[in-house]
Design a protein around this motif. Structure first.
Motif, PDB file in Angstrom:
ATOM      1  N   LYS A 244       0.825  -1.208   0.000  1.00 37.38           N
ATOM      2  CA  LYS A 244       0.000   0.000   0.000  1.00 37.38           C
ATOM      3  C   LYS A 244       0.856   1.254   0.000  1.00 37.38           C
ATOM      4  O   LYS A 244       0.545   2.239  -0.692  1.00 37.38           O
ATOM      5  CB  LYS A 244      -0.937  -0.021   1.206  1.00 37.38           C
ATOM      6  CG  LYS A 244      -2.056  -1.037   1.113  1.00 37.38           C
ATOM      7  CD  LYS A 244      -2.941  -0.968   2.346  1.00 37.38           C
ATOM      8  CE  LYS A 244      -4.063  -1.992   2.255  1.00 37.38           C
ATOM      9  NZ  LYS A 244      -4.924  -1.966   3.476  1.00 37.38           N
ATOM     10  N   LYS A 246       3.894   1.518  -1.234  1.00 39.91           N
ATOM     11  CA  LYS A 246       4.504   1.660  -2.546  1.00 39.91           C
ATOM     12  C   LYS A 246       3.505   2.191  -3.569  1.00 39.91           C
ATOM     13  O   LYS A 246       3.829   3.057  -4.400  1.00 39.91           O
ATOM     14  CB  LYS A 246       5.043   0.294  -3.018  1.00 39.91           C
ATOM     15  CG  LYS A 246       6.289  -0.154  -2.254  1.00 39.91           C
ATOM     16  CD  LYS A 246       6.770  -1.512  -2.766  1.00 39.91           C
ATOM     17  CE  LYS A 246       8.003  -1.983  -2.020  1.00 39.91           C
ATOM     18  NZ  LYS A 246       8.466  -3.314  -2.495  1.00 39.91           N
ATOM     19  N   GLU A 247       2.271   1.699  -3.501  1.00 38.20           N
ATOM     20  CA  GLU A 247       1.231   2.178  -4.428  1.00 38.20           C
ATOM     21  C   GLU A 247       0.919   3.663  -4.199  1.00 38.20           C
ATOM     22  O   GLU A 247       0.713   4.426  -5.147  1.00 38.20           O
ATOM     23  CB  GLU A 247      -0.034   1.353  -4.251  1.00 38.20           C
ATOM     24  CG  GLU A 247       0.100  -0.076  -4.763  1.00 38.20           C
ATOM     25  CD  GLU A 247      -1.142  -0.895  -4.491  1.00 38.20           C
ATOM     26  OE1 GLU A 247      -2.070  -0.323  -3.854  1.00 38.20           O
ATOM     27  OE2 GLU A 247      -1.185  -2.072  -4.893  1.00 38.20           O
ATOM     28  N   SER A 248       0.901   4.060  -2.921  1.00 35.89           N
ATOM     29  CA  SER A 248       0.637   5.485  -2.630  1.00 35.89           C
ATOM     30  C   SER A 248       1.783   6.366  -3.103  1.00 35.89           C
ATOM     31  O   SER A 248       1.564   7.491  -3.580  1.00 35.89           O
ATOM     32  CB  SER A 248       0.434   5.672  -1.122  1.00 35.89           C
ATOM     33  OG  SER A 248       1.593   5.300  -0.416  1.00 35.89           O
ATOM     34  N   GLU A 249       3.029   5.879  -3.010  1.00 34.11           N
ATOM     35  CA  GLU A 249       4.172   6.656  -3.480  1.00 34.11           C
ATOM     36  C   GLU A 249       4.160   6.792  -5.005  1.00 34.11           C
ATOM     37  O   GLU A 249       4.469   7.859  -5.551  1.00 34.11           O
ATOM     38  CB  GLU A 249       5.467   5.996  -3.025  1.00 34.11           C
ATOM     39  CG  GLU A 249       5.723   6.151  -1.521  1.00 34.11           C
ATOM     40  CD  GLU A 249       6.966   5.407  -1.079  1.00 34.11           C
ATOM     41  OE1 GLU A 249       7.607   4.746  -1.952  1.00 34.11           O
ATOM     42  OE2 GLU A 249       7.315   5.480   0.105  1.00 34.11           O
ATOM     43  N   THR A 250       3.834   5.709  -5.701  1.00 35.52           N
ATOM     44  CA  THR A 250       3.811   5.746  -7.165  1.00 35.52           C
ATOM     45  C   THR A 250       2.666   6.625  -7.684  1.00 35.52           C
ATOM     46  O   THR A 250       2.800   7.335  -8.695  1.00 35.52           O
ATOM     47  CB  THR A 250       3.652   4.328  -7.729  1.00 35.52           C
ATOM     48  OG1 THR A 250       2.502   3.704  -7.136  1.00 35.52           O
ATOM     49  CG2 THR A 250       4.895   3.511  -7.448  1.00 35.52           C
ATOM     50  N   SER A 251       1.535   6.604  -6.978  1.00 34.14           N
ATOM     51  CA  SER A 251       0.392   7.416  -7.396  1.00 34.14           C
ATOM     52  C   SER A 251       0.607   8.897  -7.065  1.00 34.14           C
ATOM     53  O   SER A 251       0.267   9.780  -7.816  1.00 34.14           O
ATOM     54  CB  SER A 251      -0.880   6.929  -6.724  1.00 34.14           C
ATOM     55  OG  SER A 251      -0.783   7.055  -5.327  1.00 34.14           O
TER      56      SER A 251
END
Length: 251
Positions: A244, A246-251
């Motif tokens: 989660k 990592k997904e928040s950082e990429t988004s």
């Protein structure tokens, strides 16, 4: 345990301790190596790979009559004990006499951790028992953090108290004299070690004591399985949180 389960366990232990000499009915078909990664979850019976380990099995096997017991070689005991994991705990400068503290330490030496906690809970030494109970819980938690072992897998190896640095105070005496009064202090040294249930069963002189150690082994195996499940669940939650993030950082 219920009466029915205890009767089945008695029959099982009798068949294990007095048998026909075959290794399939021996106690080693139930007990794993104490230094293995886990007590449960291994379904293969090929536990002993080297010749030295097979010799240890033959020496420690309780498949013998009680009247014709064999002496366990000391080098076998030393080799097995050296492979066990241990954790130590301390508490320094306790305002308590070391002689009185050693009386409390004698209650729990040689017991498993759950049995030691019960002894300390009902101990009449109201001043030293709570302190020793706190040290025992702290050391038990340290074993859980380092090795992931359940309390039922641990045994109190050593527990003793040594004299600490005393406080000097004035001692009022007769005829206008004064002396030195020493307020005694003590240090607690506690060591918990992994329990070798196979060795304890082989050392047990009677069948009832073998039964007790076998019951403790069953409890330890259940606790180890539950603890493994909890650790796996914690790892899954940690992995989900990392994903989660990592997904928040990429988004």
């Amino acid at each position: 345990m219920t009466t029915c389960s205890s009767m089945l366990l008695t029959h099982r232990m009798a068949s294990l301790c007095v048998g026909n000499g075959s290794k399939t009915n021996s106690l080693w078909s139930v007990i794993r190596k104490p230094w293995a990664s886990s007590y449960v979850g291994q379904q293969s019976n090929s536990y002993f790979s080297t010749k030295i380990e097979r010799k240890e099995v033959d020496a420690l096997s309780p498949m013998m009559e009680i009247t014709e017991r064999k002496r366990i070689p000391p080098h076998v005991v030393a080799r097995r004990v050296s492979r066990l994991r241990s954790v130590s705990g301390k508490e320094k400068n306790i305002r308590h006499s070391p002689w009185r503290m050693n009386l409390v330490c004698q209650f729990i030496s040689g017991l498993t951790v759950p049995e030691a906690l019960v002894q300390l809970e009902f101990c009449e030494k109201k001043r030293g028992a709570p302190i020793l109970k706190k040290v025992l819980k702290r050391t038990k938690n340290l074993a859980d953090i380092r090795y992931g072992m359940a309390p039922s897998q641990l045994q109190v190896h050593t527990c003793f108290a040594t004299p600490g640095t005393p406080l000097k105070r004035i001692k009022i005496m007769g005829r206008g004299r004064s002396g030195v009064k020493h307020r005694k202090h003590s240090h607690i040294h506690l060591s918990l070690r992994e329990t070798d249930f196979a060795l304890e069963m082989a050392r047990a002189p009677t069948l009832k004591k073998k039964q007790k150690w076998y019951q403790r082994y069953l409890i330890a195996a259940q606790d180890a399985a539950l603890q493994q499940k909890e650790q796996e669940e914690i790892k899954k939650l940690q992995q989900e949180q990392e994903q989660k993030e990592k997904e928040s950082e990429t988004s």
